[in-house]
Design a protein around this motif. Structure first.
Motif, PDB file in Angstrom:
ATOM      1  N   GLY A 367       0.812  -1.214   0.000  1.00  0.00           N
ATOM      2  CA  GLY A 367       0.000   0.000   0.000  1.00  0.00           C
ATOM      3  C   GLY A 367       0.845   1.263   0.000  1.00  0.00           C
ATOM      4  N   PRO A 368       1.593   1.532   1.053  1.00  0.00           N
ATOM      5  CA  PRO A 368       2.426   2.740   1.051  1.00  0.00           C
ATOM      6  C   PRO A 368       3.436   2.766  -0.087  1.00  0.00           C
ATOM      7  CG  PRO A 368       2.285   1.791   3.263  1.00  0.00           C
ATOM      8  CD  PRO A 368       1.690   0.784   2.317  1.00  0.00           C
ATOM      9  N   ALA A 369       3.997   1.590  -0.426  1.00  0.00           N
ATOM     10  CA  ALA A 369       4.990   1.537  -1.501  1.00  0.00           C
ATOM     11  C   ALA A 369       4.381   1.966  -2.835  1.00  0.00           C
ATOM     12  CB  ALA A 369       5.573   0.131  -1.610  1.00  0.00           C
ATOM     13  N   SER A 370       3.115   1.648  -3.054  1.00  0.00           N
ATOM     14  CA  SER A 370       2.457   2.010  -4.312  1.00  0.00           C
ATOM     15  C   SER A 370       2.396   3.517  -4.501  1.00  0.00           C
ATOM     16  CB  SER A 370       1.035   1.438  -4.348  1.00  0.00           C
ATOM     17  OG  SER A 370       1.047   0.028  -4.380  1.00  0.00           O
ATOM     18  N   PHE A 371       2.059   4.233  -3.435  1.00  0.00           N
ATOM     19  CA  PHE A 371       1.903   5.686  -3.568  1.00  0.00           C
ATOM     20  C   PHE A 371       3.244   6.407  -3.550  1.00  0.00           C
ATOM     21  CE2 PHE A 371      -2.201   4.106  -2.170  1.00  0.00           C
ATOM     22  CZ  PHE A 371      -3.007   4.661  -3.147  1.00  0.00           C
ATOM     23  N   THR A 372       4.223   5.836  -2.871  1.00  0.00           N
ATOM     24  CA  THR A 372       5.583   6.375  -2.974  1.00  0.00           C
ATOM     25  C   THR A 372       6.082   6.230  -4.410  1.00  0.00           C
ATOM     26  OG1 THR A 372       6.081   5.868  -0.664  1.00  0.00           O
ATOM     27  CG2 THR A 372       7.956   6.133  -2.156  1.00  0.00           C
ATOM     28  N   TRP A 373       5.827   5.049  -4.990  1.00  0.00           N
ATOM     29  CA  TRP A 373       6.217   4.792  -6.384  1.00  0.00           C
ATOM     30  C   TRP A 373       5.527   5.775  -7.323  1.00  0.00           C
ATOM     31  CZ3 TRP A 373       3.595   3.476 -10.826  1.00  0.00           C
ATOM     32  CH2 TRP A 373       4.344   2.928 -11.871  1.00  0.00           C
ATOM     33  N   LEU A 374       4.229   5.990  -7.112  1.00  0.00           N
ATOM     34  CA  LEU A 374       3.492   6.911  -7.975  1.00  0.00           C
ATOM     35  C   LEU A 374       4.073   8.321  -7.895  1.00  0.00           C
ATOM     36  CD1 LEU A 374      -0.222   5.801  -7.457  1.00  0.00           C
ATOM     37  CD2 LEU A 374       0.936   6.042  -9.673  1.00  0.00           C
ATOM     38  N   ASN A 375       4.370   8.774  -6.682  1.00  0.00           N
ATOM     39  CA  ASN A 375       4.925  10.111  -6.549  1.00  0.00           C
ATOM     40  C   ASN A 375       6.265  10.231  -7.282  1.00  0.00           C
ATOM     41  OD1 ASN A 375       5.249  12.749  -5.791  1.00  0.00           O
ATOM     42  ND2 ASN A 375       5.648  12.343  -3.641  1.00  0.00           N
ATOM     43  N   GLU A 376       7.092   9.188  -7.181  1.00  0.00           N
ATOM     44  CA  GLU A 376       8.384   9.207  -7.872  1.00  0.00           C
ATOM     45  C   GLU A 376       8.185   9.288  -9.383  1.00  0.00           C
ATOM     46  OE1 GLU A 376      10.251   5.673  -6.493  1.00  0.00           O
ATOM     47  OE2 GLU A 376      10.856   6.529  -4.557  1.00  0.00           O
ATOM     48  N   LYS A 377       7.293   8.467  -9.905  1.00  0.00           N
ATOM     49  CA  LYS A 377       7.080   8.450 -11.352  1.00  0.00           C
ATOM     50  C   LYS A 377       6.429   9.738 -11.852  1.00  0.00           C
ATOM     51  CE  LYS A 377       8.854   4.408 -11.596  1.00  0.00           C
ATOM     52  NZ  LYS A 377      10.238   4.256 -12.073  1.00  0.00           N
ATOM     53  N   LEU A 378       5.504  10.265 -11.073  1.00  0.00           N
ATOM     54  CA  LEU A 378       4.815  11.497 -11.493  1.00  0.00           C
ATOM     55  C   LEU A 378       5.716  12.715 -11.390  1.00  0.00           C
ATOM     56  CD1 LEU A 378       1.312  10.880  -9.872  1.00  0.00           C
ATOM     57  CD2 LEU A 378       1.914  10.686 -12.288  1.00  0.00           C
ATOM     58  N   SER A 379       6.739  12.620 -10.536  1.00  0.00           N
ATOM     59  CA  SER A 379       7.668  13.743 -10.367  1.00  0.00           C
ATOM     60  C   SER A 379       8.799  13.709 -11.367  1.00  0.00           C
ATOM     61  CB  SER A 379       8.231  13.737  -8.939  1.00  0.00           C
ATOM     62  OG  SER A 379       7.190  13.903  -7.989  1.00  0.00           O
ATOM     63  N   ALA A 380       8.969  12.568 -12.046  1.00  0.00           N
ATOM     64  CA  ALA A 380      10.054  12.432 -13.032  1.00  0.00           C
ATOM     65  C   ALA A 380       9.713  13.177 -14.314  1.00  0.00           C
ATOM     66  CB  ALA A 380      10.292  10.959 -13.341  1.00  0.00           C
TER      67      ALA A 380
END
Length: 383
Positions: A367-380
């Motif tokens: 769960g938390p890993a999914s949204f951390t991943w999303l933030n990383e990808k959306l910030s790239a």
């Protein structure tokens, strides 16, 4: 240290008379801190028809809602929120699978009420909004972190029997990762008036456009997250609206394009037919779940598979796919299919070998890993 999942057995099925990882109650296990209480209620179940089912879960929900009311009246808002969320969860079990009768509609209203009470003192607040698509209003929940400028955002897509009130935890995790979130019921469920049909992807498109128009959201950094049927819908949306959906987390989902072996297909048919033996509506009422067959599974594939809709090649944004290895409803072959197709790089997966549909046993990890991943990808930067 991460809390360990409760020590109960594992069985990938839809049996509502047992509490096991991968089983019927997988949907709610992470929302309850007392599994013994859940097991005690389950032990009292005489039948799943609404006359026997709903009163048990309403009794538990009402007890916690009353506790929440007392705590809220004395200003103990954090403790009240915990009680209201427990009430919401028990009401949610009672309304399963959806508002198929007036009795189910009533306990569904109880569920929504308890969730609203739980959300009254959130900071930042939960905003109840309406997404309009073709003149129809879809009620949804919107939250945005405190920020001096526009932030990335995620559309949290619900499934066939879990509504937006059941996905509040996902909105919390998005917020913790610095993401705004819009949690919306899937077509055919809750407060989404569109039917469950391939063309209803337009409702999800409208949700993306709604977020993009909000001044708090960076319209160029919007992603999507979905579980179960939502895991399918998020992938369909990615192919239908790639210019706006920049990153996707798909937990489970079926069908993407993977052609099951006859043995795998028969296992899915058997699982669905076993589920169809349980009636959750009025006594003597219509069958809750339709019977399944190999031919019907083939028909559904032709209608729903991403490969058959001609959108597979349009899914080029970063993907994170999650599931349990022993999924009886959405075989992990769907994940392998997506890994075998598309661009080189940008596709990631996590398959849990000791879990079933949606890998809820490991939700506190993915769960938390999914949204951390999303933030990383959306910030790239865009590729």
């Amino acid at each position: 240290m991460t809390a360990q999942p409760p020590a109960i057995g594992f069985a990938p099925n839809e049996d509502p008379f047992t509490v096991q990882h991968g089983g019927f109650y997988r949907r709610w296990l992470s929302m309850l801190d007392d599994i013994d209480e859940l097991k005690a209620i389950v032990a009292r179940i005489e039948a799943t028809t609404e006359d026997k089912w709903v009163p048990l879960w309403h009794e538990a929900g009402k007890r916690y809602e009353d506790d929440g009311d007392r705590l809220a009246a004395s200003g103990q808002h954090d403790k009240a929120r915990t009680a209201f969320l427990k009430a919401k969860t028990f009401y949610s079990i009672g309304r399963f699978p959806s508002e198929i009768t007036p009795v189910k509609a009533q306990i569904s209203a109880d569920c929504a009420r308890a969730y609203r009470k739980a959300s009254e003192h959130l900071d930042p607040p939960l905003e109840v909004v309406e997404v309009v698509c073709e003149g129809k209003a879809i009620r949804a929940h919107f939250r945005v972190p405190k920020s001096k400028g526009p932030v990335p955002a995620v559309l949290i897509m619900c499934g066939s029997d879990m509504f937006k009130e059941d996905r509040g935890w996902a909105g919390e995790m998005a917020l913790a990762a610095g993401l705004a979130s819009l949690v919306m019921d899937a077509p055919g469920t809750g407060e989404n008036p569109f039917p469950w049909a391939p063309e209803s992807v337009k409702a999800w498109v409208a949700a993306i456009d709604w977020m993009a128009a909000r001044p708090e959201v960076d319209a160029g950094r919007i992603g999507a997250f979905g579980i179960s049927r939502g895991g399918y819908s998020v992938m369909q949306l990615a192919g239908f609206y790639p210019e706006m959906v920049r990153a996707v987390v798909a937990n489970a989902g079926h069908p993407f394009g993977y052609r099951m072996t006859t043995e795998e297909k028969q296992a899915v048919v058997d699982a669905r037919n076993a589920r169809a033996t349980f009636a959750f509506g009025a006594p003597g009422g219509p069958q809750t779940f339709e019977p399944w067959s190999l031919d019907y599974e083939d028909e559904q594939f032709k209608r729903w598979a991403l490969s058959e809709q001609g959108i597979l090649d349009r899914i080029t944004q970063p993907l994170l796919m999650i599931n349990g290895k022993h999924d009886h409803l959405a075989p992990v072959g769907n994940i392998y299919f997506m890994l075998e197709n598309g661009p080189v790089g940008g596709r990631e997966a996590r398959i849990y070998p000791d879990d079933g549909h949606c890998a809820f046993k490991h939700q506190k990890e993915w769960g938390p890993a999914s949204f951390t991943w999303l933030n990383e990808k959306l910030s790239a930067p865009r590729r």
